[in-house]
Design an enzyme around this catalytic site. Structure first.
Site, PDB file in Angstrom:
ATOM      1  N   GLU A 282       0.885  -1.172   0.000  1.00  0.00           N
ATOM      2  CA  GLU A 282       0.000   0.000   0.000  1.00  0.00           C
ATOM      3  C   GLU A 282       0.914   1.210   0.000  1.00  0.00           C
ATOM      4  OE1 GLU A 282      -3.135   0.046  -0.565  1.00  0.00           O
ATOM      5  OE2 GLU A 282      -3.399  -2.117  -0.478  1.00  0.00           O
ATOM      6  N   CYS A 316      -1.332   9.438   3.283  1.00  0.00           N
ATOM      7  CA  CYS A 316      -1.271   8.918   1.912  1.00  0.00           C
ATOM      8  C   CYS A 316      -2.488   9.398   1.135  1.00  0.00           C
ATOM      9  CB  CYS A 316      -1.214   7.407   1.934  1.00  0.00           C
ATOM     10  SG  CYS A 316      -2.460   6.705   3.016  1.00  0.00           S
TER      11      CYS A 316
END
Ligand code: NAD
Length: 519
Positions: A282, A316
């Site tokens: 990720e 993120c």
């Protein structure tokens, strides 16, 4: 308190929360300076060179020192993990789920202490830290529920003859290395570890070197919940040395990594040489929002502000590009600039502060370089400077929330900066806005603001990102929550295909076996 702390809390009476947080901060500060271990085979390891954890708001404040795990100890760590896995993998799935649920309750009980430490260690505001802790506990519960709903992932299959009985069973891989980033130091370390543990794997966690103290809290919650020794170990050290050596170790059967694209790509290459091993990545984002002329402009400004500058842009999912329809560009910019200028940046342990420092000096330097480029090639509308605060904060890593007008093709509109820095540009048609938003190597989150249902549906159908939001005032692109928004990076933002926080997470950490028994 009558509300639940998530990343989307907007209006609530927070006075009780702040009083409790103040107490927890005082308690955390009273215990500063401890020397803490790595955790190997259920025992404290104290033989390593010390890794210092310092407060990014006050770098002179030493929070704790941690014994690094030398790479030479990894053979032992992996051997312990392999031995422990035999028992843990054979443990009934109900028991695995029970222990993880108990750990979730312990994290919830310890939320104040864990959140106070997190604010000191990575500079999160109070609400962001409490949200991170609650998310960790919720991830444990949600993932345990996946194992329970699937009854341990064993199901009957069809038969080809009357005397055969076949089941599809998901089995653990073995030993997982979990490598976590600094910015969600509890939730991400906990979530990846929980997926692996519930699947019957043992875990070697290499937390971010910026957040060892948060990992210490996770270790104790799991062990106090009854996890047997060696099932979850924590090794402290740098990514380039210890993390790289761990991933390369032949006794590691799989890797779950959350962090930057550059490191993730290296790990992917490493994990595909020799034997093929699962590697869940990720990665970063360069997340866009589209603001149409028919949008509720106030909601758009609020949502963009919160997503661009919450946690000082170090999510993120942070918003870093805004495409605004020409007719409302000036009004939108005026509103966002006013909010950015008014945002209180300072010591995140104070209730009055909206956002704290960036994580370290190298982030400040990255900010200064970006601002220099933006001044040369665009227009800096708000922020643009390093903030020198007074007293104990004088050496803190503070930078001003920055709004820049930049063309879409500029480097700063393409590369992840991971800073409170948002680029704004205009568009004419929805088609153009979608093209610009998608014209990016990343594909993590994206948002739109429009009152037109068809526009929203076109965005949902065509946006190339794993997490989409429409008209979200509490965060244009941020604020995913377990069991609500699966968090799955598309394109350069991930290589799992199934997101954390989502319904298919745990099964990834297991491999399928068909078992046919003839009667
Ligand atoms: P990072 O990539 O610098 O570090 C992440 C982890 O990898 C740390 O534990 C680090 O020690 C380790 N590491 C570094 N080099 C390594 C190597 N060569 N081998 C093995 N391990 C190594 O990331 P960061 O600065 O801690 O976190 C920010 C990044 O994480 C951003 O790119 C952000 O977008 C991303 N992120 C993604 C998600 C998501 O869910 N997609 C969530 C949070 C953060």
């Amino acid at each position: 308190m009558s509300f639940r702390i998530t990343y989307s809390v907007l209006d609530a009476d927070l006075s009780a929360l702040h009083a409790r947080f103040d107490e927890a901060l005082a308690a955390a500060r009273a215990g500063l300076g401890a020397e803490l271990p790595s955790w190997i085979a259920g025992e404290a390891y104290r033989g390593g060179v010390l890794l210092e954890s310092r407060n990014p708001a006050r770098p002179d404040e030493l929070l704790a020192s941690f014994h690094r795990t030398p790479a030479t100890e990894l053979d032992r760590v992996v051997r312990v993990a392999r031995e422990a896995q035999r028992g843990w993998g054979a443990t009934d799935w109900r028991e695995r789920a029970r222990i993880l649920r108990r750990a979730a309750d312990l994290i919830s009980e310890r939320r104040w202490e864990l959140a106070a430490r997190m604010t000191l260690e990575v500079g999160k505001s109070r609400l962001e830290s409490l949200g991170d802790v609650e998310e960790a506990a919720d991830l444990f519960r949600y993932y345990a529920g996946q194992l329970e709903d699937a009854e341990g992932f064993s199901r009957p299959m069809a038969r080809l003859s009357p005397n055969e009985d076949t089941r599809s069973v998901l089995r653990p891989y073995g030993v997982f290395a979990v490598i976590s980033p600094f910015n969600f130091p509890l939730a991400l370390a906990a979530g990846m570890s929980a997926g692996a543990l519930l699947g019957g794997n043992t875990v070697i966690l290499k937390p971010s070197e910026e957040a060892p103290w948060c990992a210490e809290g996770l270790y104790h919650a799991l062990v106090d919940a009854g996890l047997p020794p060696g099932v979850f170990q924590v090794v402290h050290g740098d990514g380039e040395s210890l993390g790289a050596a761990l991933v390369r170790h032949p006794g590691v059967d799989g890797v779950s990594f959350t962090g930057s694209k550059a490191v993730g790509m290296d790990l992917h290459r490493e994990l595909s040489t020799g034997r093929v091993r699962p590697c869940f990545l990720e990665l970063g984002g360069k997340n866009p929002a589209i603001v149409c002329r028919d949008a509720d402009l106030e909601a758009a400004i609020e949502g963009c502000f919160r997503s661009a500058f919450g946690l000082s842009g170090q999510k993120c999912s942070a918003l870093s590009r805004v495409y605004v329809q020409e007719a409302v560009l000036n009004d939108f910019l005026d509103g966002l600039v006013a909010k950015a200028r008014a945002a209180v940046v300072g010591d995140p342990s104070l209730a009055s502060v909206f956002t704290g420092p960036v994580i370290n000096e190298s982030s400040v330097r990255r900010f200064e370089r970006a601002v220099d480029e933006a001044r040369r090639d665009g227009v800096v509308r708000a922020g643009g400077e390093r903030l020198r605060l007074d007293g104990p904060l004088a050496r803190g890593h503070f930078v001003a929330p920055t709004v820049v007008e930049l063309s879409h093709s500029h480097r700063l509109m393409r590369e992840e900066l991971f800073l409170p820095f948002v680029g704004v540009t205009s568009f004419r048609t929805l088609e153009e806005a979608l093209r610009l938003a998608n014209d990016c190597e990343y594909g993590l989150t994206a948002g739109i603001f429009s009152r037109d249902a068809d526009t929203v549906e076109r965005f949902m159908a065509q946006a190339e990102a794993g997490v989409l939001y429409a008209n979200r005032r509490t965060g244009a692109t941020t604020g995913a929550w377990p069991g609500v928004q699966s968090f799955c990076g598309w394109k350069g933002s991930g290589a799992s295909g199934k997101g954390g926080c989502g319904p298919y997470y745990v099964s990834q950490f297991m491999r399928e076996q068909a078992q046919t028994r003839m009667g």
